[in-house]
Design a protein around this motif. Structure first.
Motif, PDB file in Angstrom:
ATOM      1  N   HIS A   4       0.933  -0.972   0.067  1.00  0.00           N
ATOM      2  CA  HIS A   4       0.046   0.054   0.376  1.00  0.00           C
ATOM      3  C   HIS A   4       1.016   0.872   0.024  1.00  0.00           C
ATOM      4  O   HIS A   4       1.516   1.510   0.252  1.00  0.00           O
ATOM      5  CB  HIS A   4      -0.805  -0.205   1.434  1.00  0.00           C
ATOM      6  CG  HIS A   4      -1.913   1.241   1.512  1.00  0.00           C
ATOM      7  ND1 HIS A   4      -2.002   1.967   2.701  1.00  0.00           N
ATOM      8  CD2 HIS A   4      -2.248   1.953   0.366  1.00  0.00           C
ATOM      9  CE1 HIS A   4      -3.213   2.965   2.427  1.00  0.00           C
ATOM     10  NE2 HIS A   4      -3.295   2.918   1.162  1.00  0.00           N
ATOM     11  N   GLY A   5       0.848   2.165  -1.132  1.00  0.00           N
ATOM     12  CA  GLY A   5       1.788   2.698  -1.110  1.00  0.00           C
ATOM     13  C   GLY A   5       1.335   4.116  -2.091  1.00  0.00           C
ATOM     14  O   GLY A   5       0.240   4.491  -2.259  1.00  0.00           O
ATOM     15  N   THR A   6       2.689   5.215  -1.828  1.00  0.00           N
ATOM     16  CA  THR A   6       2.742   6.241  -2.438  1.00  0.00           C
ATOM     17  C   THR A   6       3.016   7.254  -2.607  1.00  0.00           C
ATOM     18  O   THR A   6       4.685   5.918  -3.364  1.00  0.00           O
ATOM     19  CB  THR A   6       1.539   7.448  -1.375  1.00  0.00           C
ATOM     20  OG1 THR A   6       1.181   8.786  -1.347  1.00  0.00           O
ATOM     21  CG2 THR A   6       2.772   7.320  -0.311  1.00  0.00           C
ATOM     22  N   HIS A   7       3.483   7.811  -3.427  1.00  0.00           N
ATOM     23  CA  HIS A   7       4.541   8.583  -4.042  1.00  0.00           C
ATOM     24  C   HIS A   7       5.209  10.325  -3.423  1.00  0.00           C
ATOM     25  O   HIS A   7       4.329  10.703  -2.911  1.00  0.00           O
ATOM     26  CB  HIS A   7       5.060   8.206  -5.514  1.00  0.00           C
ATOM     27  CG  HIS A   7       4.393  10.294  -5.822  1.00  0.00           C
ATOM     28  ND1 HIS A   7       5.312  10.508  -7.085  1.00  0.00           N
ATOM     29  CD2 HIS A   7       3.196  10.907  -5.570  1.00  0.00           C
ATOM     30  CE1 HIS A   7       4.537  11.721  -7.600  1.00  0.00           C
ATOM     31  NE2 HIS A   7       3.379  11.348  -7.289  1.00  0.00           N
ATOM     32  N   MET A   8       6.279  10.323  -3.507  1.00  0.00           N
ATOM     33  CA  MET A   8       6.933  11.298  -2.749  1.00  0.00           C
ATOM     34  C   MET A   8       8.127  11.726  -3.197  1.00  0.00           C
ATOM     35  O   MET A   8       9.501  11.439  -3.901  1.00  0.00           O
ATOM     36  CB  MET A   8       7.574  10.634  -1.044  1.00  0.00           C
ATOM     37  CG  MET A   8       8.051  12.487  -0.400  1.00  0.00           C
ATOM     38  SD  MET A   8       8.875  11.771   1.095  1.00  0.00           S
ATOM     39  CE  MET A   8       7.609  10.222   1.536  1.00  0.00           C
ATOM     40  N   PRO A  17      12.936  15.169  -0.378  1.00  0.00           N
ATOM     41  CA  PRO A  17      11.969  15.287   0.592  1.00  0.00           C
ATOM     42  C   PRO A  17      12.329  15.217   1.569  1.00  0.00           C
ATOM     43  O   PRO A  17      11.445  16.285   2.322  1.00  0.00           O
ATOM     44  CB  PRO A  17      11.433  13.715   1.172  1.00  0.00           C
ATOM     45  CG  PRO A  17      11.615  12.677  -0.384  1.00  0.00           C
ATOM     46  CD  PRO A  17      12.746  13.711  -1.565  1.00  0.00           C
ATOM     47  N   ALA A  18      13.557  15.193   2.372  1.00  0.00           N
ATOM     48  CA  ALA A  18      13.995  16.301   3.699  1.00  0.00           C
ATOM     49  C   ALA A  18      14.088  16.922   3.011  1.00  0.00           C
ATOM     50  O   ALA A  18      13.825  18.109   4.577  1.00  0.00           O
ATOM     51  CB  ALA A  18      15.376  15.227   4.322  1.00  0.00           C
ATOM     52  N   GLY A  19      14.812  17.847   2.505  1.00  0.00           N
ATOM     53  CA  GLY A  19      15.337  19.113   1.461  1.00  0.00           C
ATOM     54  C   GLY A  19      13.979  19.711   1.617  1.00  0.00           C
ATOM     55  O   GLY A  19      14.237  21.322   1.988  1.00  0.00           O
ATOM     56  N   LEU A  20      12.845  19.471   1.410  1.00  0.00           N
ATOM     57  CA  LEU A  20      11.483  20.193   1.899  1.00  0.00           C
ATOM     58  C   LEU A  20      10.421  19.355   2.777  1.00  0.00           C
ATOM     59  O   LEU A  20       9.673  20.477   3.348  1.00  0.00           O
ATOM     60  CB  LEU A  20      10.291  20.047   0.480  1.00  0.00           C
ATOM     61  CG  LEU A  20      11.345  20.103  -0.777  1.00  0.00           C
ATOM     62  CD1 LEU A  20      10.671  19.918  -1.645  1.00  0.00           C
ATOM     63  CD2 LEU A  20      11.726  21.700  -1.462  1.00  0.00           C
ATOM     64  N   GLY A  21      11.133  19.492   4.505  1.00  0.00           N
ATOM     65  CA  GLY A  21      10.483  19.223   5.048  1.00  0.00           C
ATOM     66  C   GLY A  21      10.171  17.628   5.795  1.00  0.00           C
ATOM     67  O   GLY A  21       9.982  17.615   7.241  1.00  0.00           O
ATOM     68  N   ALA A  27       7.068  10.032   8.050  1.00  0.00           N
ATOM     69  CA  ALA A  27       6.777   8.194   8.526  1.00  0.00           C
ATOM     70  C   ALA A  27       5.818   7.909   9.537  1.00  0.00           C
ATOM     71  O   ALA A  27       5.398   6.618   8.574  1.00  0.00           O
ATOM     72  CB  ALA A  27       8.036   8.043   8.144  1.00  0.00           C
ATOM     73  N   ALA A  28       6.128   8.548  10.585  1.00  0.00           N
ATOM     74  CA  ALA A  28       4.891   7.986  11.301  1.00  0.00           C
ATOM     75  C   ALA A  28       3.635   8.236  10.952  1.00  0.00           C
ATOM     76  O   ALA A  28       2.555   7.068  11.248  1.00  0.00           O
ATOM     77  CB  ALA A  28       5.254   8.350  13.284  1.00  0.00           C
TER      78      ALA A  28
END
Length: 189
Positions: A4-8, A17-21, A27-28
């Protein structure tokens, strides 16, 4: 395996992703909502800003996101992202040095219309698929493959990487022929 997924995909600098916060709280949240995989985008443009020069800090930022997701039991699919090749075509993904537009007309029809109506974009993608010589006489696909090897080495043995998507939305000069009901078996070859 059913996931069950999404994309980032971070479509703005610094293209991670980390660079944008994105962080542990995010993740939680995904874990609490039952997600088990995330398609984590990375951009060739950010990885190899100059021919043959890889940005290790960029790969580390992507790896941090993969590790953060892993701490919450979420797998990552590493997605080599591009949308309409490069900013020249109202897109993003490929470094400027790898764009060969052939000097053709570059009308700005937006996404996704540029794929079928922009001759310069189609030529640039075709140059890639033809492995046209780029900087230093090295083929564009050869450079791409070397960059992928660099990324694969960075994630080698990471049990939280589900796999690799070699390219988001591959297209080219013959792409428009694929839009019909019979598809494009010759192009697919």
């Amino acid at each position: 395996v059913i996931v069950h997924g999404t994309h980032m995909v971070a479509k703005a600098a610094p293209y991670s992703p980390a660079g944008l916060g994105f962080d542990d709280d995010d993740a939680a949240f995904l874990q609490a909502d039952g997600f088990t995989v995330v398609r984590v985008g990375l951009y060739w443009k950010a990885l190899e800003p100059e021919p043959g020069q890889y940005d290790a800090s960029y790969v580390a930022a992507i790896k941090d996101t993969v590790d953060t997701l892993a701490q919450h039991g979420i797998l990552s699919l590493i997605d080599w992202h591009q949308d309409m090749w490069n900013e020249e075509f109202q897109g993003l993904g490929v470094p400027d040095w790898a764009v060969q537009d052939g000097g053709l007309s570059n009308p700005q029809y937006g996404f996704p219309n540029n794929y079928v109506g922009n001759p310069a974009l189609q030529h640039a993608e075709g140059a890639f698929w033809d492995n046209a010589p780029g900087p230093g006489g090295i083929g564009l696909q050869d450079r791409y493959a070397a960059a992928w090897a660099y990324v694969a080495q960075a994630f080698k043995g990471d049990k939280h990487v589900l796999g690799y998507e070699l390219m988001n939305e591959p297209a080219g000069e013959e792409f428009a022929a694929c839009l019909g009901p019979s598809g494009c078996p010759d192009f697919d070859k």
